[in-house]
Design a protein around this motif. Sequence first.
Motif, PDB file in Angstrom:
ATOM      1  N   SER A   1      26.612  -4.328  34.288  1.00 50.41           N
ATOM      2  CA  SER A   1      27.244  -4.004  33.326  1.00 50.41           C
ATOM      3  C   SER A   1      28.173  -5.010  32.372  1.00 50.41           C
ATOM      4  N   LYS A   2      28.094  -6.200  32.624  1.00 50.65           N
ATOM      5  CA  LYS A   2      28.379  -7.171  31.783  1.00 50.65           C
ATOM      6  C   LYS A   2      27.208  -8.032  31.170  1.00 50.65           C
ATOM      7  N   LEU A   3      25.972  -7.629  31.232  1.00 55.80           N
ATOM      8  CA  LEU A   3      24.994  -8.367  30.707  1.00 55.80           C
ATOM      9  C   LEU A   3      24.829  -8.733  29.262  1.00 55.80           C
ATOM     10  N   GLY A   4      25.115  -7.446  28.600  1.00 54.58           N
ATOM     11  CA  GLY A   4      25.141  -7.482  27.058  1.00 54.58           C
ATOM     12  C   GLY A   4      26.277  -8.577  26.633  1.00 54.58           C
TER      13      GLY A   4
ATOM     14  N   TYR B   1      17.372  -2.431  42.456  1.00 47.48           N
ATOM     15  CA  TYR B   1      17.761  -1.123  43.172  1.00 47.48           C
ATOM     16  C   TYR B   1      19.223  -0.946  43.835  1.00 47.48           C
ATOM     17  N   GLY B   2      20.033  -0.151  43.532  1.00 53.79           N
ATOM     18  CA  GLY B   2      21.251  -0.068  44.087  1.00 53.79           C
ATOM     19  C   GLY B   2      21.166   0.739  45.236  1.00 53.79           C
ATOM     20  N   ASN B   3      22.600   0.785  45.740  1.00 49.78           N
ATOM     21  CA  ASN B   3      22.705   1.736  47.058  1.00 49.78           C
ATOM     22  C   ASN B   3      22.536   3.307  47.075  1.00 49.78           C
ATOM     23  N   HIS B   4      22.792   3.691  45.723  1.00 45.65           N
ATOM     24  CA  HIS B   4      23.002   5.260  45.603  1.00 45.65           C
ATOM     25  C   HIS B   4      22.203   5.713  44.466  1.00 45.65           C
TER      26      HIS B   4
ATOM     27  N   PRO C   1      26.475  -5.435  45.828  1.00 51.15           N
ATOM     28  CA  PRO C   1      27.350  -4.750  45.057  1.00 51.15           C
ATOM     29  C   PRO C   1      28.111  -5.816  43.952  1.00 51.15           C
ATOM     30  N   ASP C   2      28.313  -7.044  44.037  1.00 49.22           N
ATOM     31  CA  ASP C   2      28.618  -7.959  42.990  1.00 49.22           C
ATOM     32  C   ASP C   2      27.430  -7.965  42.254  1.00 49.22           C
TER      33      ASP C   2
ATOM     34  N   LEU D   1      20.102 -14.602  35.308  1.00 47.87           N
ATOM     35  CA  LEU D   1      21.674 -14.236  35.284  1.00 47.87           C
ATOM     36  C   LEU D   1      22.357 -13.850  36.407  1.00 47.87           C
ATOM     37  N   ILE D   2      21.845 -12.925  37.007  1.00 52.42           N
ATOM     38  CA  ILE D   2      22.086 -12.280  38.275  1.00 52.42           C
ATOM     39  C   ILE D   2      21.952 -12.870  39.595  1.00 52.42           C
TER      40      ILE D   2
END
Length: 134
Positions: A52-55, A21-24, A45-46, A37-38
């Motif tokens: 967006s780079k996962l693929g 879950y993100g901030n917005h 934020p990072d 990976l994450i």
Amino acid sequence: MEFTDPPHNYKILTDPSVTLYGNHGQVHQLTIVQKDLICGIQGLPDRLEAVSKLGWVESLEIGSVVYVSLPSTNSPQKATVQYIGDVNGKIGTRFGLKLTKKKKEGSSSTIGGMEYFKCPPGNAAFVTMDKLNK
């Protein structure tokens, strides 16, 4: 050898997903591989930027050429992926890289007494996916 039926929650064990879950109000469904990976990346934020780079990152394999941003260098450095996976004492997937230019600090491909790949001292780095670029 005798085989038995898988437990009733077998699908959950083999194909789980994780929600980030993100901030917005951003919601990202991640597979366990993507979570690994994450999760080594510090800070929400990072982590969200890394989604967006996962693929692209998931397509990397041993021998792939990447550019890596290291704190000890002023600009991204060319490197070859030599290892992808867990590293002793670290959380999340790490990328073991053979750098084209030797680092001043001199890092090796051995961590905690375990050698992850062959590389001259000073030419290795272990990083999380957020440090990698095409």
